[in-house]
Design an enzyme around this catalytic site. Structure first.
Site, PDB file in Angstrom:
ATOM      1  N   ASN A  32       0.835  -1.208   0.000  1.00 49.58           N
ATOM      2  CA  ASN A  32       0.000   0.000   0.000  1.00 49.58           C
ATOM      3  C   ASN A  32       0.872   1.262   0.000  1.00 49.58           C
ATOM      4  OD1 ASN A  32      -2.222   1.644   0.030  1.00 49.58           O
ATOM      5  ND2 ASN A  32      -2.821   1.220   2.138  1.00 49.58           N
ATOM      6  N   HIS A  37      -2.366  -4.501   4.644  1.00 41.36           N
ATOM      7  CA  HIS A  37      -2.175  -5.936   4.414  1.00 41.36           C
ATOM      8  C   HIS A  37      -1.014  -6.423   5.283  1.00 41.36           C
ATOM      9  CE1 HIS A  37      -4.502  -6.400   0.521  1.00 41.36           C
ATOM     10  NE2 HIS A  37      -4.407  -5.080   0.615  1.00 41.36           N
ATOM     11  N   ASN A  93      -7.624  -9.786  -4.208  1.00 41.19           N
ATOM     12  CA  ASN A  93      -8.817  -8.998  -3.912  1.00 41.19           C
ATOM     13  C   ASN A  93     -10.085  -9.851  -3.868  1.00 41.19           C
ATOM     14  OD1 ASN A  93      -8.734  -6.143  -3.248  1.00 41.19           O
ATOM     15  ND2 ASN A  93      -7.555  -5.884  -5.134  1.00 41.19           N
ATOM     16  N   ASP A 147      -2.025 -10.029  -4.371  1.00 42.41           N
ATOM     17  CA  ASP A 147      -3.297  -9.589  -3.813  1.00 42.41           C
ATOM     18  C   ASP A 147      -4.368  -9.900  -4.849  1.00 42.41           C
ATOM     19  OD1 ASP A 147      -5.517  -8.313  -2.819  1.00 42.41           O
ATOM     20  OD2 ASP A 147      -4.618  -6.317  -2.735  1.00 42.41           O
TER      21      ASP A 147
END
Length: 257
Positions: free
Chosen positions: A13, A247, A152, A150
């Site tokens: 991030n 995360h 999602n 990731d």
């Protein structure tokens, strides 16, 4: 005899923010051979490679054309024989979502699958529809394939803290979960779930409402391995104590050959 291979995936991030929060110190302590990074939110020239090179890593970055958005990377202490940037589909490559490094006896992909929030569910489903045949073709050419990143998507009820309340929320929609059913049943193995069939551990928590402190999370990050690698899987883990992002990292250890 070669040592086992330690691999992790981590949505940071924002790579620059994660560095300021001590990412390099954690990497030095972890002794990982390969780290797949998602959501760098930076152009390659904005990333201080020296921080990672001092730890023995070579750095590979694939950024979105839009600055401060998306982007993936691979840090590796092993020298790849080939690095593949993107998948050849402009809509996804413009967002810096796929990067692959090929080594002598396996390949590792860092993938940042789209979120369906902010009106992008159709884009997310299109990506999933295109990614399945793309990954299947790669797997047929390179059976020892690891797709790290990731996704999602929280796959099963055990992978989300409130499955009934969130069943109509992007990231836990029936059609997304069904896609993972096919992905894992026929082509890849969910390394963490293979090691821990019944363990409820999350890899992402909202920054809102003290979600991480209350462990109101989702398991969105995966290290998927081709079925041919199952016999080499030694351990798998979700490193919930690591805090540089919303995360946390997910890791595995492969037996060297």
């Amino acid at each position: 005899m070669r040592k086992n291979i330690k691999i992790a995936t981590y949505n940071v991030n924002g790579i620059r923010a994660a560095i300021k929060k001590g990412l390099a110190t954690w990497l030095a302590e972890s002794d990982l051979d390969i780290v797949c990074i998602q959501e760098t939110k930076a152009q390659p020239e904005q990333i201080d490679n020296a921080v990672f090179e001092a730890l023995g890593y070579s750095c590979y970055w694939y950024s979105a054309t839009k600055k401060g958005y998306s982007g993936v990377g691979i840090l590796t202490k092993m020298t790849p024989k080939n690095v593949e940037y993107g998948c050849g589909i402009a809509a996804y490559d413009n967002e810096g979502r796929i990067l692959r490094a090929d080594f002598d006896d396996f390949s590792v992909m860092s993938v940042y699958m789209p979120s369906g929030s902010s009106g992008r569910q159709d884009f997310k489903m299109a990506f999933l529809s295109d990614f399945l045949p793309y990954s299947k073709k790669l797997l047929s050419e390179t059976p020892n394939l690891i797709i790290a990143g990731d996704y999602n998507i929280a796959h099963q009820r055990i992978d989300i803290h409130a499955p009934d309340r969130l069943k109509n929320t992007s990231g836990f929609l029936p059609e997304e979960r069904a896609w993972l059913d096919v992905f894992f049943k026929d082509y890849f193995t969910d390394s963490f779930r293979s090691a821990y069939p019944n363990q409820q551990t999350y890899s992402w928590w909202s920054y809102r409402a003290a979600s991480r402190e209350r462990n109101k999370g989702w398991r969105l990050d995966y290290l998927a391995i081709g079925k041919a690698l199952e016999s080499r899987l030694q351990t798998a883990d979700i490193l919930t104590a690591v805090h540089h992002s919303d995360h946390c990292p997910v890791s595995l250890v492969l037996e060297a050959v």
